[in-house]
Design a protein around this motif. Sequence first.
Motif, mmCIF file in Angstrom:
data_model
loop_
_atom_site.group_PDB
_atom_site.id
_atom_site.type_symbol
_atom_site.label_atom_id
_atom_site.label_comp_id
_atom_site.label_asym_id
_atom_site.label_seq_id
_atom_site.Cartn_x
_atom_site.Cartn_y
_atom_site.Cartn_z
ATOM 1 N N ALA A 137 -3.579 -8.590 -2.744
ATOM 2 C CA ALA A 137 -3.215 -7.171 -2.665
ATOM 3 C C ALA A 137 -4.117 -6.425 -1.716
ATOM 4 N N ALA A 138 -5.403 -6.789 -1.712
ATOM 5 C CA ALA A 138 -6.330 -6.102 -0.813
ATOM 6 C C ALA A 138 -5.984 -6.359 0.633
ATOM 7 N N GLN A 139 -5.587 -7.613 0.944
ATOM 8 C CA GLN A 139 -5.208 -7.904 2.322
ATOM 9 C C GLN A 139 -3.964 -7.125 2.728
ATOM 10 N N ALA A 140 -3.017 -7.039 1.778
ATOM 11 C CA ALA A 140 -1.803 -6.274 2.094
ATOM 12 C C ALA A 140 -2.130 -4.810 2.311
ATOM 13 N N ASP A 141 -3.041 -4.282 1.484
ATOM 14 C CA ASP A 141 -3.427 -2.885 1.643
ATOM 15 C C ASP A 141 -4.123 -2.670 2.983
ATOM 16 N N ASP A 142 -4.997 -3.633 3.373
ATOM 17 C CA ASP A 142 -5.676 -3.511 4.661
ATOM 18 C C ASP A 142 -4.675 -3.537 5.804
ATOM 19 N N LEU A 143 -3.668 -4.400 5.733
ATOM 20 C CA LEU A 143 -2.661 -4.466 6.777
ATOM 21 C C LEU A 143 -1.896 -3.156 6.869
ATOM 22 N N GLY A 144 -1.489 -2.632 5.710
ATOM 23 C CA GLY A 144 -0.765 -1.367 5.737
ATOM 24 C C GLY A 144 -1.611 -0.238 6.294
ATOM 25 N N ARG A 145 -2.890 -0.217 5.928
ATOM 26 C CA ARG A 145 -3.773 0.830 6.435
ATOM 27 C C ARG A 145 -3.979 0.683 7.940
ATOM 28 N N ASN A 146 -4.113 -0.560 8.410
ATOM 29 C CA ASN A 146 -4.310 -0.770 9.849
ATOM 30 C C ASN A 146 -3.074 -0.369 10.650
ATOM 31 N N VAL A 147 -1.901 -0.720 10.117
ATOM 32 C CA VAL A 147 -0.660 -0.350 10.821
ATOM 33 C C VAL A 147 -0.506 1.165 10.851
ATOM 34 N N ARG A 148 -0.854 1.815 9.758
ATOM 35 C CA ARG A 148 -0.760 3.276 9.713
ATOM 36 C C ARG A 148 -1.728 3.907 10.711
ATOM 37 N N ASP A 149 -2.959 3.372 10.780
ATOM 38 C CA ASP A 149 -3.922 3.902 11.743
ATOM 39 C C ASP A 149 -3.440 3.688 13.175
ATOM 40 N N LEU A 150 -2.808 2.530 13.433
ATOM 41 C CA LEU A 150 -2.260 2.288 14.771
ATOM 42 C C LEU A 150 -1.165 3.289 15.099
ATOM 43 N N TYR A 151 -0.311 3.581 14.114
ATOM 44 C CA TYR A 151 0.778 4.539 14.322
ATOM 45 C C TYR A 151 0.234 5.939 14.591
#
Length: 475
Positions: free
Chosen positions: A269-283
């Motif tokens: 779950a932490a990895q998924a959260d990190d991915l979502g946060r990174n994609v959001r920051d990229l956006y």
Amino acid sequence: MTSRGTKYWNSGAIPLIAPEILGDIIAEVADLGIVISDAGNVLSVLVNPGNEAFQKLEHWENKDIRSALTIESVPKFESRLSDFLDNKAKIRPVELNHSDEAGRWEFPVRYSFHRIGPDGAILMLGRDLRPIAEMQQQLVKAQLALERDYETQREYDTRFRVLMDSTSEAVVFVSVQSGAVTEANSVAAKMLDRPRESLIGTQFSSCFEGGKRSSLIDNLATQAISDSGGAVKSALRGHKHAVEIIPTLFRAAGERILLCRIASTDGTAAQADDLGRNVRDLYLNGPEAIVFSTESGEILSANDAFLDLIDMAHDINMRGRGLSDYLQRGSIDLKVMTENAARAGRMRLYATKIAAEYGSPRAVDVSVTQLQAGQEMIFAFVMRESSRADASKSSVNPTDDESMRSVIELVGSATLKDIVAETTDVVEKMCIETAVNLTMNNRVAAAEMLGLSRQSLYVKLRKFNILSRDGSDDG
């Protein structure tokens, strides 16, 4: 009853009362009694001795009562006195404000009018309204205090909602008494695989394998007050996925509440959260303009880079508008990109121009990806502004190399006019072939993209032998 056995008050008539006794009665019944003439001159003033709020008012006698009233009360007094003298039925009491000549003090009184003799004297019986006014002021202050408390509560509630939605941890609030979930954030709802609306109010223990409600809640409460302050391990129901529940116990409004932070033990779950946060920051912070739209081209969301590209102050101005409104060729560009992306899943590169809200159009390279959003299909557009050097470059198909070499060979053997004419044919052929390929041989769309009529496009297709190459004819 009298000593003779008859009624003391016969037919409702009051017996004669001595004047000195009548004055005392009036003074006791009303807070203030004023006897005036029909012109408004004060003949006598009676003050209730039990009301210490009134000052000495004997100086009103032999004066016009209007001099003891505030400016806004004079018209009210004259209107009610006129109605009383005209013997109108149901004369209602009137509220008047008294003040001294210097305006240093002021108090409201509610008066009723009564005739007391044939000489035209009028008795005004007044009730002091200051206690009522003070109570009204207290009620107003209490109402204002309640509104301030309500606004403060709304402010704290908003802060709580923002904190819950922005945290990357799965957070759930559970009532110790009932074992029900009272609040949860979206991360917890996703981890527990339930909609947030249905999660609130359900038993927290129902989200985990085995164990009864009382045992799980008691275990969490015991762990929360222990010195170690460790986590309780459990498995999610239906997934067999191991998680850790870190409880914190507190009391609010007389009820014990458990703040439970849920973490995955394997880090998935932490990895998924990190991915979502990174994609959001990229956006949000990326240099490329990113736009999400529906199949019809309606803009769902766009980042700040796209707003900079079209010189728009806020994304609220784009709501309800289509992406085609900002493309140079409008719906033609949008149709070409979405059809190619829908056919292959993505379109790597498409050159066009973005028509800014204010200013000249800018050349951009667009890549398009088709995404599945629930039951609907959406498109993600990533745009990068083309530099002048990139804009001057053009990709030449291998089939066009021979034409380019033939043009170069003309130098020295033909006039400049002939070379320019040959070069124009080569460029024109390249543009037509590119438009036909981009529109997947849609002749109407290719003609609109090139700014030609359909008949003119067919003439040029025959001229460059493109119709026979594609195995099609106009008919």
